[in-house]
Write a protein that holds these residues in place. Structure first.
Motif, PDB file in Angstrom:
ATOM      1  N   ASN A  66      34.598  -3.458 -19.557  1.00  0.00           N
ATOM      2  CA  ASN A  66      33.662  -4.141 -20.435  1.00  0.00           C
ATOM      3  C   ASN A  66      33.105  -3.099 -21.409  1.00  0.00           C
ATOM      4  O   ASN A  66      32.366  -2.202 -20.989  1.00  0.00           O
ATOM      5  N   PRO A  67      33.453  -3.187 -22.705  1.00  0.00           N
ATOM      6  CA  PRO A  67      33.012  -2.163 -23.665  1.00  0.00           C
ATOM      7  C   PRO A  67      31.493  -1.966 -23.688  1.00  0.00           C
ATOM      8  O   PRO A  67      31.015  -0.834 -23.750  1.00  0.00           O
ATOM      9  N   GLN A  68      30.729  -3.063 -23.619  1.00  0.00           N
ATOM     10  CA  GLN A  68      29.268  -2.957 -23.666  1.00  0.00           C
ATOM     11  C   GLN A  68      28.716  -2.174 -22.484  1.00  0.00           C
ATOM     12  O   GLN A  68      27.775  -1.405 -22.631  1.00  0.00           O
ATOM     13  N   LYS A  69      29.301  -2.349 -21.312  1.00  0.00           N
ATOM     14  CA  LYS A  69      28.846  -1.624 -20.126  1.00  0.00           C
ATOM     15  C   LYS A  69      29.121  -0.130 -20.240  1.00  0.00           C
ATOM     16  O   LYS A  69      28.520   0.673 -19.551  1.00  0.00           O
ATOM     17  N   THR A  74      29.538  -2.158 -30.740  1.00  0.00           N
ATOM     18  CA  THR A  74      30.044  -2.697 -32.001  1.00  0.00           C
ATOM     19  C   THR A  74      31.545  -2.904 -31.907  1.00  0.00           C
ATOM     20  O   THR A  74      32.303  -1.977 -31.646  1.00  0.00           O
ATOM     21  N   CYS A  75      31.952  -4.146 -32.117  1.00  0.00           N
ATOM     22  CA  CYS A  75      33.367  -4.504 -32.174  1.00  0.00           C
ATOM     23  C   CYS A  75      33.649  -4.908 -33.614  1.00  0.00           C
ATOM     24  O   CYS A  75      32.918  -5.716 -34.189  1.00  0.00           O
ATOM     25  N   ALA A  76      34.688  -4.331 -34.180  1.00  0.00           N
ATOM     26  CA  ALA A  76      35.027  -4.666 -35.561  1.00  0.00           C
ATOM     27  C   ALA A  76      36.540  -4.788 -35.713  1.00  0.00           C
ATOM     28  O   ALA A  76      37.307  -4.195 -34.958  1.00  0.00           O
ATOM     29  N   VAL A 117      38.594  -2.224 -33.486  1.00  0.00           N
ATOM     30  CA  VAL A 117      37.938  -0.987 -33.064  1.00  0.00           C
ATOM     31  C   VAL A 117      36.696  -1.308 -32.249  1.00  0.00           C
ATOM     32  O   VAL A 117      36.046  -2.329 -32.457  1.00  0.00           O
ATOM     33  N   GLN A 118      36.392  -0.446 -31.296  1.00  0.00           N
ATOM     34  CA  GLN A 118      35.178  -0.538 -30.483  1.00  0.00           C
ATOM     35  C   GLN A 118      34.409   0.754 -30.711  1.00  0.00           C
ATOM     36  O   GLN A 118      34.939   1.841 -30.451  1.00  0.00           O
ATOM     37  N   THR A 119      33.184   0.638 -31.211  1.00  0.00           N
ATOM     38  CA  THR A 119      32.346   1.814 -31.417  1.00  0.00           C
ATOM     39  C   THR A 119      31.000   1.599 -30.742  1.00  0.00           C
ATOM     40  O   THR A 119      30.623   0.473 -30.414  1.00  0.00           O
TER      41      THR A 119
END
Length: 159
Positions: A66-69, A74-76, A117-119
């Protein structure tokens, strides 16, 4: 030799479809539970899943981070225009070196390449664009679309 070879569709029966529905909902479901649901032996399920793997209908199983965890809020999505089509392979090779680029697609339409992208933050995204992406030789310009929220994600339907 023609690179545009399309594989024939594998012969998938009703049992295969039932197995696929169960394992795509929960990749960690025990084969014995799948066997009970399907009314066959655990060995039969194991053989069927192995066959589906060998045919390339499914590929392995994975844990999804889970990117947020992990602090990536930010997902773009970014459309990339190339200076010339000949830069495609070179640009993709450079994109693979950027860990925040999690998907890359060669597309038709306005862009040549479309990436996800995930930042960690919008500021991190801006830095990625300014210092990493815009420095890649062959990229003429980019257009960025920030995802506000993912509404849903799913697998292709199993009949």
């Amino acid at each position: 030799m023609n690179d545009l070879h399309i594989e024939p569709l594998p012969n998938i029966d009703e049992l295969d479809e039932k197995i696929l529905k169960l394992i795509t909902k929960n990749a960690r479901i025990p084969f014995l539970e799948v066997a009970r649901e399907c009314g066959v032996s655990g060995a039969a399920i194991h053989q069927r899943v192995q066959r589906l793997l060998n045919l390339g209908v499914v590929s392995g199983s994975e844990f999804i981070v889970n990117p947020q965890k992990m602090g990536y809020f930010t997902c773009a999505y970014m459309g990339i225009h190339l200076e010339k089509a000949k830069f495609h392979k070179q640009v993709v090779a450079e994109l693979t070196k950027i860990p925040e680029v999690v998907e890359c697609h060669y597309v038709t339409g306005t862009y040549a390449i479309f990436i996800k992208v995930q930042t960690k933050t919008n500021k991190h995204l801006k830095k990625l664009i300014d210092e990493d992406l815009q420095e890649i030789e062959g990229i003429a310009s980019t257009e960025t679309f920030i995802s506000l929220e993912m509404e849903f994600k799913r697998q292709v339907p199993i009949k």
